[in-house]
Design a protein around this motif. Structure first.
Motif, PDB file in Angstrom:
ATOM      1  N   LYS A  20       0.506  -0.761   0.021  1.00  0.00           N
ATOM      2  CA  LYS A  20      -0.666  -0.001  -0.189  1.00  0.00           C
ATOM      3  C   LYS A  20       0.769   0.919   0.040  1.00  0.00           C
ATOM      4  N   LEU A  21       1.778   1.267   0.880  1.00  0.00           N
ATOM      5  CA  LEU A  21       2.889   2.311   1.303  1.00  0.00           C
ATOM      6  C   LEU A  21       3.938   2.290  -0.084  1.00  0.00           C
ATOM      7  N   ASN A  23       2.810   1.786  -3.035  1.00  0.00           N
ATOM      8  CA  ASN A  23       1.896   1.618  -4.730  1.00  0.00           C
ATOM      9  C   ASN A  23       1.676   3.733  -4.413  1.00  0.00           C
ATOM     10  N   GLN A  24       1.889   3.883  -3.440  1.00  0.00           N
ATOM     11  CA  GLN A  24       1.857   5.782  -2.975  1.00  0.00           C
ATOM     12  C   GLN A  24       2.370   6.588  -3.141  1.00  0.00           C
ATOM     13  N   GLY A  25       4.301   5.826  -3.454  1.00  0.00           N
ATOM     14  CA  GLY A  25       5.317   6.962  -3.984  1.00  0.00           C
ATOM     15  C   GLY A  25       6.425   6.726  -2.745  1.00  0.00           C
ATOM     16  N   PHE A  26       6.091   6.215  -1.850  1.00  0.00           N
ATOM     17  CA  PHE A  26       6.587   6.476  -0.628  1.00  0.00           C
ATOM     18  C   PHE A  26       8.259   5.303  -0.667  1.00  0.00           C
ATOM     19  N   THR A  45       5.493  12.871   3.479  1.00  0.00           N
ATOM     20  CA  THR A  45       3.816  12.748   3.867  1.00  0.00           C
ATOM     21  C   THR A  45       2.865  13.754   4.444  1.00  0.00           C
ATOM     22  N   PHE A  48      -0.700  13.193   4.251  1.00  0.00           N
ATOM     23  CA  PHE A  48      -1.188  11.450   3.946  1.00  0.00           C
ATOM     24  C   PHE A  48      -1.371  11.749   6.153  1.00  0.00           C
TER      25      PHE A  48
END
Length: 338
Positions: A20-21, A23-26, A45, A48
Motif C-alpha cells: 500500500k505504501l 504504491n503511494q510512492g513512498f 507525508t 497523508f
C-alpha cells in the motif's frame, strides 16, 4: 513517518501494508529488532492521513519524524548499528582502539610502528596517505604510495587499515587497499564525495566538520545512507571555538546526544581535539566514560621527527599505558576493551 507494528504481526500483514505504501510512492526502511518491528516511511507525508493507518489492527503507533535526517535516525532503527571493519566490529559492547601515525612516511616507519600499536591493543591501523594541510608548504602525504605501504602492513601484520580520502578520483585505490575510508573534517560537506561513498559497501569513518552542528553532521551521514551504504561510523574530533589553549574543543557532550539521536556508532579523536600529546590521555578516558564506541589516536615512534602533527602524537609506550588505563574505565561503564 514511523510505523511501529505489534509483536503479533504476520508476514502477510506486513507485505500488505508495504504494498500500500509503495504504491503511494513512498520509500520504505524496515527495521526488525529483538522487541521492535518498525517501518520508516520516507517521502512527502504532509498530505497523508496518518490516522487512517490505525485501521490496520496490527499497527501499534504512527509518528511523524520532525528531524530532517531519516535513515540515521534512531526512531527509524532503535537498535545500535554495528559496523564490521574486516572482522573488527564497531558499535557493540566492545570499545575499539585505532592507532598509528598521522602520516605514512615510509615502509620502514610503518613496519616499525604497526606491531607496536597492535601489541598495545589497537585493532585498526591508521595512517594518512593524503594529508590535507592548512599550509601548502607542509607535507602533503605520499599519495598512492602511502596506500600501498598501508596495504603491505595490513597483509604482513594482519590488521585492518583506515586512511583519509581527499578526491573521488582516488576512490578505486581506496576500495582496493583500505578497509575503512575516512572522510575528514574539511570534506564533511563534500556532497558529491558523500553521494559516491553511498554507492559502495565499504565502511566509512565520517569526521565532524570544524564548525558544524550535530544536525549538519548527521545530514552528511544521511547522504551516505540514502545512497545505500549503512556502514557509517561517526567521529568527533573537536570543533572550533574561541578557546586557544587546545587545537580544537572536544565536544564530549556530542557522545550522549549522538547516542540519543542516531543508531550509528561514534568514536573520538582526542589527538586532533587536543593538539598536544599531554592532553590525549585525559580526553580519551573522558570519552570512554561518556559512552564512546572507540578512539582513534595518533602514535609515532619518534614524534620529534614526524612529518605531520608530531606535537599531538603519543610514543608507543605511552600509548600502551593509555590503553591499559582505558580498559579499567571501560569495565566501570559496563563495556569491554580487549
Amino acid at each position: 513517518m514511523i510505523i511501529k507494528l505489534k509483536n503479533s504481526v504476520s508476514e502477510e500483514q506486513v507485505s500488505r501494508l508495504k504494498s500500500k505504501l509503495l504504491n503511494q510512492g513512498f520509500e520504505l526502511h524496515e527495521s526488525i529488532g529483538e522487541s521492535t518491528h518498525i517501518i520508516g516511511v520516507i517521502g512527502d507525508t504532509t498530505s497523508f492521513d496518518i490516522n487512517s493507518l490505525y485501521a490496520y489492527e496490527f499497527i501499534d503507533t504512527v509518528l511523524r519524524v520532525q528531524e530532517p535526517f531519516k535513515k540515521v535516525n534512531r526512531k527509524f532503527k532503535p537498535d545500535n548499528t554495528i559496523v564490521d571493519v574486516s572482522g573488527v566490529e564497531i558499535g557493540g559492547k566492545n570499545i575499539v582502539i585505532i592507532g598509528g601515525p598521522c602520516a605514512v612516511e615510509s615502509q620502514e616507519q610503518i613496519d616499525e610502528i604497526t606491531p607496536l600499536v597492535k601489541e598495545a591493543g589497537a585493532k585498526i591501523l591508521r595512517g594518512g596517505a593524503y594529508k590535507p594541510r592548512t599550509s601548502p608548504y607542509a607535507f602533503q602525504g605520499l599519495g598512492v604510495e602511502g596506500l600501498e605501504i598501508l596495504e603491505n602492513a595490513k597483509k604482513k601484520y594482519g590488521i585492518p587499515v583506515v586512511s583519509e580520502i581527499m578526491s573521488l578520483e582516488d576512490l578505486p585505490y581506496f576500495l582496493e587497499k583500505v578497509d575503512l575510508i575516512q572522510v575528514g573534517a574539511r570534506n564533511m560537506q563534500n556532497f558529491n564525495l558523500l553521494k559516491e561513498l553511498g554507492k559502495i559497501d565499504k565502511p566509512i569513518l565520517l569526521k565532524r566538520g570544524l564548525a558544524n552542528t550535530i544536525e549538519e553532521w548527521l545530514m552528511s551521514a544521511e547522504y551516505i545512507l540514502a545512497g545505500g551504504n549503512s556502514n557509517v561510523i561517526l567521529c568527533e574530533r573537536g570543533i572550533r571555538t574561541y578557546e586557544t589553549s587546545t587545537r580544537n574543543t572536544l565536544d564530549i557532550s556530542s557522545i550522549p546526544v549522538i547516542k540519543k539521536l542516531t543508531h550509528l556508532p561514534i568514536i573520538i579523536d582526542p589527538s586532533h581535539a587536543a593538539g598536544r600529546w599531554e592532553y590525549v590521555e585525559s580526553l580519551s578516558k573522558a570519552a570512554i566514560a561518556a559512552g564512546a564506541d572507540g578512539l582513534i589516536i595518533e602514535v609515532h615512534q619518534n614524534p620529534e621527527l614526524a612529518l605531520s602533527d608530531g606535537q599531538q602524537s603519543l610514543k608507543p609506550l605511552r600509548f600502551k599505558n593509555l590503553v591499559d588505563s582505558c580498559k579499567r574505565i571501560a569495565l566501570a561503564v559496563d563495556r569491554t576493551l580487549e
